[in-house]
Design a protein around this motif. Structure first.
Motif, PDB file in Angstrom:
ATOM      1  N   ALA A 256       0.867  -1.186   0.000  1.00  0.00           N
ATOM      2  CA  ALA A 256       0.000   0.000   0.000  1.00  0.00           C
ATOM      3  C   ALA A 256       0.905   1.238   0.000  1.00  0.00           C
ATOM      4  CB  ALA A 256      -0.898  -0.015   1.225  1.00  0.00           C
ATOM      5  N   PRO A 257       0.395   2.364  -0.524  1.00  0.00           N
ATOM      6  CA  PRO A 257       1.264   3.533  -0.655  1.00  0.00           C
ATOM      7  C   PRO A 257       1.455   4.276   0.666  1.00  0.00           C
ATOM      8  CG  PRO A 257      -0.897   4.055  -1.472  1.00  0.00           C
ATOM      9  CD  PRO A 257      -0.944   2.624  -1.092  1.00  0.00           C
ATOM     10  N   CYS A 258       1.998   3.582   1.630  1.00  0.00           N
ATOM     11  CA  CYS A 258       2.344   4.247   2.890  1.00  0.00           C
ATOM     12  C   CYS A 258       3.612   3.577   3.414  1.00  0.00           C
ATOM     13  CB  CYS A 258       1.202   4.144   3.897  1.00  0.00           C
ATOM     14  SG  CYS A 258       0.507   2.524   4.083  1.00  0.00           S
ATOM     15  N   SER A 259       4.261   4.275   4.314  1.00  0.00           N
ATOM     16  CA  SER A 259       5.550   3.766   4.797  1.00  0.00           C
ATOM     17  C   SER A 259       5.337   2.710   5.867  1.00  0.00           C
ATOM     18  CB  SER A 259       6.359   4.920   5.381  1.00  0.00           C
ATOM     19  OG  SER A 259       5.724   5.388   6.547  1.00  0.00           O
ATOM     20  N   ALA A 260       6.413   1.997   6.160  1.00  0.00           N
ATOM     21  CA  ALA A 260       6.353   0.984   7.216  1.00  0.00           C
ATOM     22  C   ALA A 260       6.034   1.637   8.553  1.00  0.00           C
ATOM     23  CB  ALA A 260       7.688   0.247   7.299  1.00  0.00           C
ATOM     24  N   HIS A 261       6.516   2.871   8.739  1.00  0.00           N
ATOM     25  CA  HIS A 261       6.237   3.565  10.000  1.00  0.00           C
ATOM     26  C   HIS A 261       4.744   3.836  10.154  1.00  0.00           C
ATOM     27  CE1 HIS A 261      10.531   4.551   9.309  1.00  0.00           C
ATOM     28  NE2 HIS A 261      10.569   4.195  10.565  1.00  0.00           N
TER      29      HIS A 261
ATOM     30  N   VAL B  77       5.732   3.963  -6.853  1.00  0.00           N
ATOM     31  CA  VAL B  77       5.516   2.659  -7.509  1.00  0.00           C
ATOM     32  C   VAL B  77       4.219   2.032  -7.030  1.00  0.00           C
ATOM     33  CG1 VAL B  77       6.412   0.299  -7.697  1.00  0.00           C
ATOM     34  CG2 VAL B  77       7.973   2.244  -7.884  1.00  0.00           C
ATOM     35  N   ARG B  78       4.027   2.057  -5.699  1.00  0.00           N
ATOM     36  CA  ARG B  78       2.845   1.382  -5.126  1.00  0.00           C
ATOM     37  C   ARG B  78       1.545   2.047  -5.580  1.00  0.00           C
ATOM     38  NH1 ARG B  78       5.475   1.528   0.774  1.00  0.00           N
ATOM     39  NH2 ARG B  78       7.298   0.272   0.292  1.00  0.00           N
ATOM     40  N   ARG B  79       1.588   3.349  -5.826  1.00  0.00           N
ATOM     41  CA  ARG B  79       0.382   4.039  -6.281  1.00  0.00           C
ATOM     42  C   ARG B  79      -0.002   3.609  -7.700  1.00  0.00           C
ATOM     43  NH1 ARG B  79      -0.969   7.622  -2.659  1.00  0.00           N
ATOM     44  NH2 ARG B  79       0.599   8.790  -1.516  1.00  0.00           N
ATOM     45  N   ALA B 151      -6.156  -5.387  -5.508  1.00  0.00           N
ATOM     46  CA  ALA B 151      -5.032  -4.844  -6.288  1.00  0.00           C
ATOM     47  C   ALA B 151      -5.497  -3.804  -7.296  1.00  0.00           C
ATOM     48  CB  ALA B 151      -4.315  -5.989  -7.002  1.00  0.00           C
ATOM     49  N   LEU B 152      -6.778  -3.849  -7.646  1.00  0.00           N
ATOM     50  CA  LEU B 152      -7.292  -2.926  -8.681  1.00  0.00           C
ATOM     51  C   LEU B 152      -8.018  -1.723  -8.105  1.00  0.00           C
ATOM     52  CD1 LEU B 152      -8.784  -5.553 -11.157  1.00  0.00           C
ATOM     53  CD2 LEU B 152      -6.771  -4.127 -11.542  1.00  0.00           C
TER      54      LEU B 152
END
Lengths: 721, 244
Positions: A256-261, B77-79, B151-152
């Protein structure tokens, strides 16, 4: 299905909030965990209390029944039986209820022949047999001492209450006879009462005051409450990370677009909320159970139990919020290294035992006087909450505000540190994608490794602490024998066991190489730097100890200091130096800056992980020195020597630094012109070789210069490398 | 869209020795293209895909998704990436709707956009009838569709699928691959790894065959497969050549 991605952004707290929300949703749907965590305490305390309270109440009632006023049957024989009965019955009739202290409820006297009296008491018809010889009454009215024999049956002995209450009645009868004699002699009744004593103030010695009982009970309850956050966080923490690994859902969070913290923060918030809820459920249950128990036990006339003030309770609750945060963060950190729920349970269980010991240590004598201990997790929480809870006056509760501040600061710092460690471990590739546990026999030694694992790094210091406890039983009194025994039992032995069990690369683990590039210049700079740092840290640490602690050192610290000075003065200097400086420097550096630091820093040494490793081993180093007043200085020394080892890549400068640090007391002692008696007296102030009057400014400046020069030399040695 | 150049990934074994799992792999996947990453177990497929998903850091080389470097900007990348693997599970106690919603919000979608997206995915993945049932009570096929939906949810332009049909029966696998085909048609760049070659033989534009961490063959099906043979024969030939 139109795509092109979303590039929305959100704050750290928003991301953490969504992670926390997801965790909480999962938690509240896990009914089994919900019951174990929240409902079980609400049920278990009352059941436990019911059993103990009913048992206690039965015991109290039996005791009261045994002592309750009863009817006593007395047969009286002898020539003066009838006059004696008339006389004593007259006294009974003339005495009001206030004068009948400890008397039977009713006493029935019966004049019978002596031949029938024995049968009467053996058959149970009478409790006691009193023989009134001829001349008894006349003797009582004269000035002599008359002997009266009271016979109890050996076949059917009277009850304790009957016996005790009849003797109280005879005492009163004797008192009545005494008053008659005084009156007959024409003396005032006060002739035998020269003093009327009235004691005010504290309870007399030998009795157990209610306040003391409450103090002890409250301490025990607070230790129990200090451990509860760990049990409350147990299942949620396991489920939050180890459980996600087991279910294969952790990867979905990590991409997911967030950090491990942020992920760790979210999981922490969820576990923290659950821990608080558990704690609240336990506190409410304990409070309600205690109230009901006290009411059940109270049978009227019981002493009212002093309870804490509202201020004290508020401070205690605030302290326990900090405790819940530390407990939740500890459980998360410990379970992050586990691959499955079962592995996490196995890892977390001994940690809870250690936490229990740490919390219980707060009740040890002398701990309350330590000013920095409130900042230490668990032990500090119990100390502060105990002080606040037992503060009888509101002023006392508010006066410990600074303790509360210290406790909360410590909780925040430790929680932050643990969450950082958790975030580092969460994304550690070795931990995240570690293979299945070995299927080999539990007795089979693991495959050789380059460095010990994280867990293996912590085991020898913990084993050492346990060994320290056992070693007390056979520790010789003479320090010159005790020091080597202690080093072997608490440092070398645990290290040797782990070294045998887990074969490692000795060179990498213990940094067995010359500092820097290995040439004479860089090695010399590294060693000189380590030495200068050791000397400087000693002087500054001693000054800080004197400034903060003054004369308020614990008796244990003073006694140890005095024994050290005595040993130094009584042994050849080289033997003292060997025992105080050389031996600990080599042994402890191998364990802490060698084994533990290498394990904690690992193979992929990012700056964050190395910093945490240095702090973690310094913490263990400080704890291993047991005495609370020594911990701050040993922590700083451990951190500095850890940095030196990492920077130079060699254990040698750390050994030299430790050696110089521990040699300083000897240098100060032998450089001093003071006679041995004065030195001994100064040494009992807590620090061998350091006068309690303080350290001169020039010495402090020199120490600061030594630290700066040492740090520069160590860095220079690393650059050469 | 997906670009891997000279990727190397080393693992350190417990005894300190170095194991090279990926040894200089390069590949690219354009928008609207599906590339099959083929290889035996231990060939380096999963490691490559985990690097692309930012779960592993490369030892050397570069990997980019939608222009974002996996090391320099992993969040970028994850976005832009959707990742499904055979080992990724779904939370048993949450419903498909809750799973999609929580990940939508984690990806920064607002409440309304998330709700619209979730309803769309539930319909598209045929999960509407079980949208409010705990995932633990659903079939393997439904759970794998939940994984795909998760994932989508942020509508990423690139998809990485690591053996997505492993736990599925024939019908489930066929449904899932049909959806992958639809996603390709919509313009997604898809990198899919599997060792069930027959499933994707006619569904990929190109194939990359890896063996022992290296690429041993690459190209379209027609370029790889000799007349009358299948993809499986081509795979054996490529791997055997490398071994010999």
């Amino acid at each position: 299905m139109a795509h092109r991605g979303r590039h929305g952004s959100q704050s750290r707290w928003q991301a953490a909030g969504w992670v926390a929300r997801r965790e909480l949703m999962e938690f509240v749907r896990d009914r089994r965990t919900l019951v174990i965590t929240l409902l079980l305490p609400m049920i278990s305390y009352p059941i436990l209390a019911l059993a103990t309270t009913l048992g206690l109440r039965t015991g109290v009632m039996e005791a009261e029944a045994r002592l309750a006023p009863t009817t006593v049957m007395v047969v009286v024989s002898g020539a003066d039986a009838q006059p004696f009965i008339e006389r004593i019955e007259a006294m009974i009739a003339a005495t009001d209820s206030s004068g009948r202290k400890d008397w039977p409820a009713e006493t029935v006297f019966k004049d019978i022949p002596g031949t029938l009296a024995q049968e009467a008491i053996d058959s149970g018809a009478a409790d006691l047999w009193l023989h009134a010889e001829r001349g008894l009454i006349a003797g009582l009215d004269a000035e002599g001492t008359m002997s009266i024999t009271v016979q109890a049956s050996t076949v059917r002995p009277p009850t304790v209450a009957a016996r005790r209450q009849f003797l109280a009645l005879i005492d009163s009868f004797s008192e009545e006879v005494r008053r008659r004699r005084i009156k007959a002699a024409g003396l005032p009744a006060t002739v035998l009462e020269p003093i009327t004593l009235r004691v005010v103030g504290d309870q007399p010695r030998g009795e157990l005051p209610v306040g003391e009982i409450m103090n002890t009970v409250a301490g025990g309850v607070l230790v129990l409450l200090a451990v509860l956050p760990m049990t409350g966080a147990f299942y949620p923490a396991i489920d939050a990370i180890a459980g996600e690994k087991e279910r294969g859902t952790i990867e979905t969070l990590l991409i997911a677009p967030c950090s491990a913290h942020e992920i760790v923060l979210g999981k922490f918030l969820a576990v923290f909320v659950i821990t608080l809820a558990t704690l609240a459920a336990n506190v409410a249950s304990i409070a309600a159970t205690s109230a009901v128990s006290l009411k059940l036990l109270s049978t009227g006339g019981s002493p009212s139990l002093a309870l804490a003030t509202a201020g004290g309770i508020t401070i205690t609750l605030i302290v326990f919020i900090g405790l819940a945060a530390v407990g939740a963060a500890t459980c998360l950190a410990v379970t992050t290294a586990a691959k499955s729920g079962k592995e996490a349970q196995n890892t977390l269980t001994p940690v809870i035992l250690l936490v229990s010991a740490l919390a219980g240590a707060a009740l040890l004598p002398g701990m309350q006087s330590n000013r920095l201990l409130p900042a230490v997790p668990f032990v500090g929480h119990v100390l502060v909450s105990h002080a606040a809870f037992m503060a009888a006056e509101a002023e006392e509760a508010t006066s410990i505000g600074w303790l509360l501040l210290l406790s909360l600061s410590g909780s925040v710092a430790v929680t932050w540190l643990l969450l950082r460690i958790t975030a580092v471990m969460l994304t550690d590739e070795d931990i995240l994608f570690r293979g299945q546990d070995s299927a080999a026999s539990p007795l089979a030694r693991p495959s050789p490794r380059a460095l010990p694992t994280l867990v293996q790094g912590a085991i020898p210091p913990i084993m050492g602490l346990a060994a320290l406890w056992y070693a007390q039983a056979f520790m010789p009194k003479e320090l010159f024998v005790a020091i080597p025994v202690q080093q072997v039992a608490t440092v070398l032995l645990p290290l040797a066991v782990l070294l045998w069990w887990q074969r490692v690369d000795l060179g990498q683990t213990f940094s067995l190489r010359w500092p820097g590039r290995g040439d004479a210049v860089s090695a010399g700079m590294g060693i000189a730097g380590g030495g200068l740092l050791g000397a400087g840290v000693f002087v500054i640490g001693a000054a800080a100890l004197l400034a903060f602690r003054g004369d308020s050192l614990t008796p244990e610290a003073k006694a140890l200091s005095a024994r050290l000075v005595e040993m130094i003065l009584g042994q050849p200097w080289w033997l003292s130096w060997l025992l105080i400086a050389v031996l600990p420097a080599v042994c402890e550096e191998l364990l802490f800056r060698g084994w533990a630091l290498a394990a904690f820093a690992g193979r992929r040494r990012t700056a964050g992980r190395v910093a945490l490793a240095v702090l973690a081993q310094a913490f263990l180093f400080a704890v291993a020195h047991v005495l609370p007043e020594r911990m701050p200085q040993t922590f700083v020394l451990g951190a500095v020597l850890g940095w030196v080892t990492i920077t130079t890549g060699s254990l040698l400068p750390a050994i030299i630094g430790h050696l110089v640090h521990n040699s300083m007391p000897l240098v100060v002692l032998f450089a001093s012109d003071c006679p041995p008696d004065m030195i001994l007296e100064a040494g009992s102030g807590g620090l061998p070789g350091v006068d309690s009057a303080g350290i001169p400014v020039w010495a402090l400046l020199a120490a600061a210069a030594s630290v700066v020069a040492g740090a520069l030399l160590v860095q220079a040695a690393a650059r050469v490398r | 869209m997906i670009e891997v150049v000279d990727l190397v990934k080393d693992y350190r074994a417990g005894d300190g020795s170095v194991v090279r799992a990926v040894d200089g792999i390069s590949l690219h996947v354009a928008a609207g293209e599906t590339v099959g990453l083929l290889g035996a177990n231990g060939a380096g497929k999963t490691t490559t895909l985990r690097v692309l998903a930012t779960l592993l850091k490369p030892t050397s080389g570069t990997a980019r998704v939608a222009g974002y470097d996996v090391v320099a900007d992993p969040v970028g990348v994850r976005r832009n990436l959707g990742y499904v693997s055979a080992t990724t599970g779904v939370p048993d106690r949450l419903t498909p709707r809750e799973i999609f919603t929580s990940f939508g919000r984690l990806h920064g979608l607002d409440r309304d956009a998330t709700a619209v997206r979730v309803e769309h995915l539930l319909d598209a993945l045929d999960l509407a009838s079980c949208a409010d049932r705990p995932a633990g009570r659903l079939s393997s096929g439904q759970r794998q569709r939940i994984s795909l939906g998760r994932a989508l949810v942020h509508d990423p332009p690139a998809l990485v699928l690591d053996e997505p049909t492993n736990a599925l029966d024939v019908l489930g696998a066929r449904d899932l691959l049909a959806m992958v085909g639809q996603l390709r048609a919509e313009g997604h760049a898809i990198l899919i790894s599997t060792h069930r070659l027959h499933e994707i033989e006619h569904r990929c534009d190109r194939f990359v065959i890896v063996h022992m961490g290296r690429i041993v063959a690459t190209g379209t099906r027609d370029a790889l497969v000799a007349d009358g043979a299948g993809l499986e024969d081509a795979f054996f030939v490529a791997v055997s050549r490398r071994v010999l």
